[in-house]
Scaffold this motif. Structure first.
Motif, PDB file in Angstrom:
ATOM      1  N   GLU A  82       0.830  -1.208   0.000  1.00 53.34           N
ATOM      2  CA  GLU A  82       0.000   0.000   0.000  1.00 53.34           C
ATOM      3  C   GLU A  82       0.861   1.254   0.000  1.00 53.34           C
ATOM      4  O   GLU A  82       0.573   2.220  -0.719  1.00 53.34           O
ATOM      5  CB  GLU A  82      -0.955   0.012   1.210  1.00 53.34           C
TER       6      GLU A  82
ATOM      7  N   LEU B   2       2.513   1.746  -3.388  1.00 51.47           N
ATOM      8  CA  LEU B   2       1.535   2.280  -4.349  1.00 51.47           C
ATOM      9  C   LEU B   2       1.271   3.759  -4.103  1.00 51.47           C
ATOM     10  O   LEU B   2       1.137   4.532  -5.053  1.00 51.47           O
ATOM     11  CB  LEU B   2       0.222   1.504  -4.271  1.00 51.47           C
TER      12      LEU B   2
ATOM     13  N   LEU C 133      -1.689  -6.343   1.026  1.00 51.35           N
ATOM     14  CA  LEU C 133      -1.433  -6.416  -0.408  1.00 51.35           C
ATOM     15  C   LEU C 133      -0.245  -7.357  -0.656  1.00 51.35           C
ATOM     16  O   LEU C 133       0.876  -7.063  -0.253  1.00 51.35           O
ATOM     17  CB  LEU C 133      -1.120  -5.010  -0.919  1.00 51.35           C
TER      18      LEU C 133
ATOM     19  N   ASP D 160      -0.624  -9.050  -5.825  1.00 50.86           N
ATOM     20  CA  ASP D 160      -1.571  -7.935  -5.878  1.00 50.86           C
ATOM     21  C   ASP D 160      -0.869  -6.654  -6.311  1.00 50.86           C
ATOM     22  O   ASP D 160      -1.402  -5.880  -7.110  1.00 50.86           O
ATOM     23  CB  ASP D 160      -2.219  -7.702  -4.506  1.00 50.86           C
TER      24      ASP D 160
ATOM     25  N   ARG E 246      -1.690  -4.312  -9.589  1.00 50.78           N
ATOM     26  CA  ARG E 246      -2.069  -2.890  -9.448  1.00 50.78           C
ATOM     27  C   ARG E 246      -1.101  -1.985 -10.207  1.00 50.78           C
ATOM     28  O   ARG E 246      -1.529  -1.012 -10.837  1.00 50.78           O
ATOM     29  CB  ARG E 246      -2.098  -2.507  -7.971  1.00 50.78           C
TER      30      ARG E 246
ATOM     31  N   GLN F  37      -1.859  -1.968 -13.872  1.00 54.73           N
ATOM     32  CA  GLN F  37      -3.114  -1.298 -14.233  1.00 54.73           C
ATOM     33  C   GLN F  37      -2.933   0.206 -14.406  1.00 54.73           C
ATOM     34  O   GLN F  37      -3.707   0.850 -15.098  1.00 54.73           O
ATOM     35  CB  GLN F  37      -4.184  -1.537 -13.159  1.00 54.73           C
ATOM     36  N   GLU F  38      -1.916   0.766 -13.762  1.00 51.82           N
ATOM     37  CA  GLU F  38      -1.696   2.213 -13.792  1.00 51.82           C
ATOM     38  C   GLU F  38      -0.824   2.603 -14.978  1.00 51.82           C
ATOM     39  O   GLU F  38       0.200   1.977 -15.229  1.00 51.82           O
ATOM     40  CB  GLU F  38      -1.019   2.680 -12.493  1.00 51.82           C
TER      41      GLU F  38
END
Length: 174
Positions: free
Chosen positions: A52, A55, A75, A79, A83, A86-87
Motif C-alpha cells: 500500500e 503504491l 497487499l 496484488d 495494481r 493497471q496504472e
C-alpha cells in the motif's frame, strides 16, 4: 533503511539516478537488499514494508525498478504487480518478484501478471546485483526510446504546422 524521499515535480529522479522500490514486510530482507543495491552506484533505494505504501509513493513518483516479496500481509506481491500494471504511470516499469515459495505456480502467476523477473530466496547477492543492473539497463533503454519518440512526434507536429501554414498562404494568394 532509506526513508522515501520527496518526489521531484516530474516524478523522475535527478538525471542519471535510478530509483529502486523495494517492498518486503521483513525488515531484515529490506536492509539486506538495500545494502546490496547501494553498491551499484547511480541508484537510490526506497524501502517499503507494505504494498500500500509503495503504491501511494507511485501516485506521484515513477520508479525505475520495483523489487517485491511475494508473501506479505495485506497487499501481496502478486496484488502489487497487478495494481502497478493497471496504472499508466507504472505499466512499463520493470518488476522483480522475490519469493521463498518453491511452488512453480507462484512463478507462473507473477510472470503472467507482469513481473519481468523472478528470484528465489535465499537470495544470491551476485545474481541480485546482475539482474538488477540488467533490469535498470532495460529501463534506461525504455526511457531513451520514449524520449526519442516524443522528440520525433514534436518534429512531425512542427513540420505539419509549417506545411499547413504554407498551404493556407498558397490558398490565400490564389
Amino acid at each position: 533503511m532509506t526513508t522515501p524521499a520527496p518526489v521531484p515535480p516530474n516524478g523522475h529522479p535527478p538525471q542519471g539516478e535510478s530509483t529502486i522500490l523495494i517492498v518486503d514486510d521483513d525488515r531484515l530482507a529490506l536492509a539486506l537488499l538495500e545494502h546490496l543495491l547501494s553498491g551499484l552506484g547511480g541508484c537510490r533505494t526506497l524501502c517499503f514494508t507494505g504494498g500500500e505504501d509503495a503504491l501511494a509513493w507511485c501516485r506521484t513518483g515513477v520508479p525505475d525498478l520495483v523489487i517485491t516479496d511475494h508473501e506479505m500481509p495485506g497487499l501481496t506481491g502478486l496484488d502489487l504487480i497487478a495494481r502497478l500494471r493497471q496504472e499508466q504511470r507504472t505499466r512499463e516499469v520493470p518488476i522483480m518478484m522475490i519469493s521463498s515459495a518453491e511452488d512453480r505456480e507462484v512463478r507462473y502467476q507473477s510472470l503472467e501478471l507482469g513481473a519481468n523477473d523472478f528470484l528465489g530466496k535465499p537470495i544470491d547477492a551476485p545474481e541480485v546485483k546482475v539482474r538488477t543492473r540488467n533490469m535498470l539497463s532495460l529501463r534506461r533503454a525504455q526511457r531513451s526510446l520514449a524520449t526519442r519518440s516524443e522528440l520525433l512526434a514534436e518534429e512531425v507536429r512542427r513540420a505539419t504546422s509549417i506545411i499547413a501554414a504554407r498551404e493556407q498562404e498558397t490558398i490565400l494568394r490564389l
